[in-house]
Motif scaffolding. Structure first.
Motif, PDB file in Angstrom:
ATOM      1  N   ALA A   1      36.416  37.472  42.663  1.00 36.50           N
ATOM      2  CA  ALA A   1      36.782  38.173  41.430  1.00 36.50           C
ATOM      3  C   ALA A   1      38.190  37.771  40.993  1.00 36.50           C
ATOM      4  CB  ALA A   1      36.717  39.676  41.645  1.00 36.50           C
ATOM      5  N   GLN A   2      38.407  37.841  39.710  1.00 38.80           N
ATOM      6  CA  GLN A   2      39.732  37.612  39.134  1.00 38.80           C
ATOM      7  C   GLN A   2      40.320  38.982  38.805  1.00 38.80           C
ATOM      8  OE1 GLN A   2      41.207  34.534  38.686  1.00 38.80           O
ATOM      9  NE2 GLN A   2      39.427  33.634  39.683  1.00 38.80           N
ATOM     10  N   THR A   3      41.542  39.225  39.228  1.00 38.66           N
ATOM     11  CA  THR A   3      42.227  40.483  38.930  1.00 38.66           C
ATOM     12  C   THR A   3      43.717  40.193  38.810  1.00 38.66           C
ATOM     13  OG1 THR A   3      42.435  42.802  39.585  1.00 38.66           O
ATOM     14  CG2 THR A   3      42.427  41.161  41.372  1.00 38.66           C
ATOM     15  N   ARG A   4      44.531  41.214  38.823  1.00 46.48           N
ATOM     16  CA  ARG A   4      45.976  41.032  38.701  1.00 46.48           C
ATOM     17  C   ARG A   4      46.676  41.740  39.849  1.00 46.48           C
ATOM     18  NH1 ARG A   4      47.640  38.814  34.218  1.00 46.48           N
ATOM     19  NH2 ARG A   4      49.637  39.849  33.995  1.00 46.48           N
TER      20      ARG A   4
ATOM     21  N   VAL B   1      45.271  36.868  40.006  1.00 48.42           N
ATOM     22  CA  VAL B   1      44.935  36.524  41.397  1.00 48.42           C
ATOM     23  C   VAL B   1      43.432  36.308  41.504  1.00 48.42           C
ATOM     24  CG1 VAL B   1      46.868  37.842  42.338  1.00 48.42           C
ATOM     25  CG2 VAL B   1      44.633  38.910  42.183  1.00 48.42           C
ATOM     26  N   ARG B   2      43.052  35.559  42.533  1.00 51.03           N
ATOM     27  CA  ARG B   2      41.638  35.346  42.836  1.00 51.03           C
ATOM     28  C   ARG B   2      41.378  35.919  44.222  1.00 51.03           C
ATOM     29  NH1 ARG B   2      38.984  31.719  45.742  1.00 51.03           N
ATOM     30  NH2 ARG B   2      40.763  30.341  45.928  1.00 51.03           N
ATOM     31  N   VAL B   3      40.420  36.824  44.310  1.00 55.90           N
ATOM     32  CA  VAL B   3      40.062  37.438  45.589  1.00 55.90           C
ATOM     33  C   VAL B   3      39.300  36.401  46.409  1.00 55.90           C
ATOM     34  CG1 VAL B   3      38.767  39.280  46.728  1.00 55.90           C
ATOM     35  CG2 VAL B   3      39.983  39.742  44.579  1.00 55.90           C
ATOM     36  N   ILE B   4      39.794  36.143  47.610  1.00 56.11           N
ATOM     37  CA  ILE B   4      39.159  35.159  48.491  1.00 56.11           C
ATOM     38  C   ILE B   4      38.106  35.832  49.365  1.00 56.11           C
ATOM     39  CG2 ILE B   4      39.568  33.549  50.392  1.00 56.11           C
ATOM     40  CD1 ILE B   4      42.411  33.186  49.194  1.00 56.11           C
ATOM     41  N   SER B   5      38.470  36.952  49.967  1.00 51.14           N
ATOM     42  CA  SER B   5      37.516  37.662  50.826  1.00 51.14           C
ATOM     43  C   SER B   5      37.802  39.152  50.767  1.00 51.14           C
ATOM     44  CB  SER B   5      37.603  37.157  52.264  1.00 51.14           C
ATOM     45  OG  SER B   5      38.868  37.464  52.818  1.00 51.14           O
ATOM     46  N   ALA B   6      36.775  39.932  51.059  1.00 50.43           N
ATOM     47  CA  ALA B   6      36.909  41.383  51.076  1.00 50.43           C
ATOM     48  C   ALA B   6      35.953  41.946  52.119  1.00 50.43           C
ATOM     49  CB  ALA B   6      36.586  41.965  49.702  1.00 50.43           C
ATOM     50  N   GLY B   7      36.410  42.910  52.861  1.00 47.86           N
ATOM     51  CA  GLY B   7      35.589  43.527  53.897  1.00 47.86           C
ATOM     52  C   GLY B   7      36.253  44.783  54.423  1.00 47.86           C
TER      53      GLY B   7
END
Length: 170
Positions: free
Chosen positions: A106-109, A44-50
């Protein structure tokens, strides 16, 4: 059936309704948490975080918000579930600590439900400290059963509240 018994049954129905609601709401979260351990994982690619905030009678609450994108069999999906059963935090630092693993871009799973690929979670499994929540609906079910027993056995209640009558031997 006396008016007292009717009132007790009405209260029992209310208590039983709370027990059902708690069982369904917590049960579905536990079910998804446990099942997510078996789901396949996808990049997955994180688009936004807050961090979002809210106020309640308990004070300020903070919740981490992460939006991420992924694809399964060529179909694109978006989701925002970090963990199932994740409660809000009472300190902003705790919410930010969860976000530290998911910076934007970020790239994660993530684990996704093969039956419904739109359902996914970044951290599968039951979060630490959540097993104790199973006791909440269990307590309400035991209380409901006890009150039901007391209602259908009024003779027991009468024995507990009546004055002791002298016997022939006294």
């Amino acid at each position: 059936m006396t008016s007292d018994t009717k009132a007790r049954f009405l209260g029992l129905i209310g208590l039983g309704t709370i027990a059902v609601w708690l069982t369904l709401s917590l049960g579905s979260g536990f079910y998804l948490s446990i099942m997510s351990l078996r789901w396949p994982k996808v990049p997955v690619r994180v688009i936004s975080a807050g961090v979002s905030t809210a106020s309640s009678t308990l004070g300020n609450l903070w919740a981490p918000d992460v939006e991420y994108a992924y694809s399964v069999k060529g179909q694109a999906y978006h989701s925002d579930t970090i963990r199932y059963l994740m409660p809000p935090f009472f300190e902003k630092d705790q919410a930010q600590a969860v976000l530290a693993a998911f910076p934007p871009q970020a790239q994660t799973r993530a684990a996704y439900d093969p039956q419904d690929p739109a359902r996914s979670v970044l951290e599968p499994g039951v979060p630490a400290g959540m097993w104790g929540r199973i006791l909440i609906p269990l307590f309400f079910w035991l209380l409901t059963a006890y009150i039901f027993y007391e209602i259908v056995h009024p003779d027991r209640r009468m024995l507990l509240t009546s004055e002791r009558e002298p016997t022939a031997q006294e």
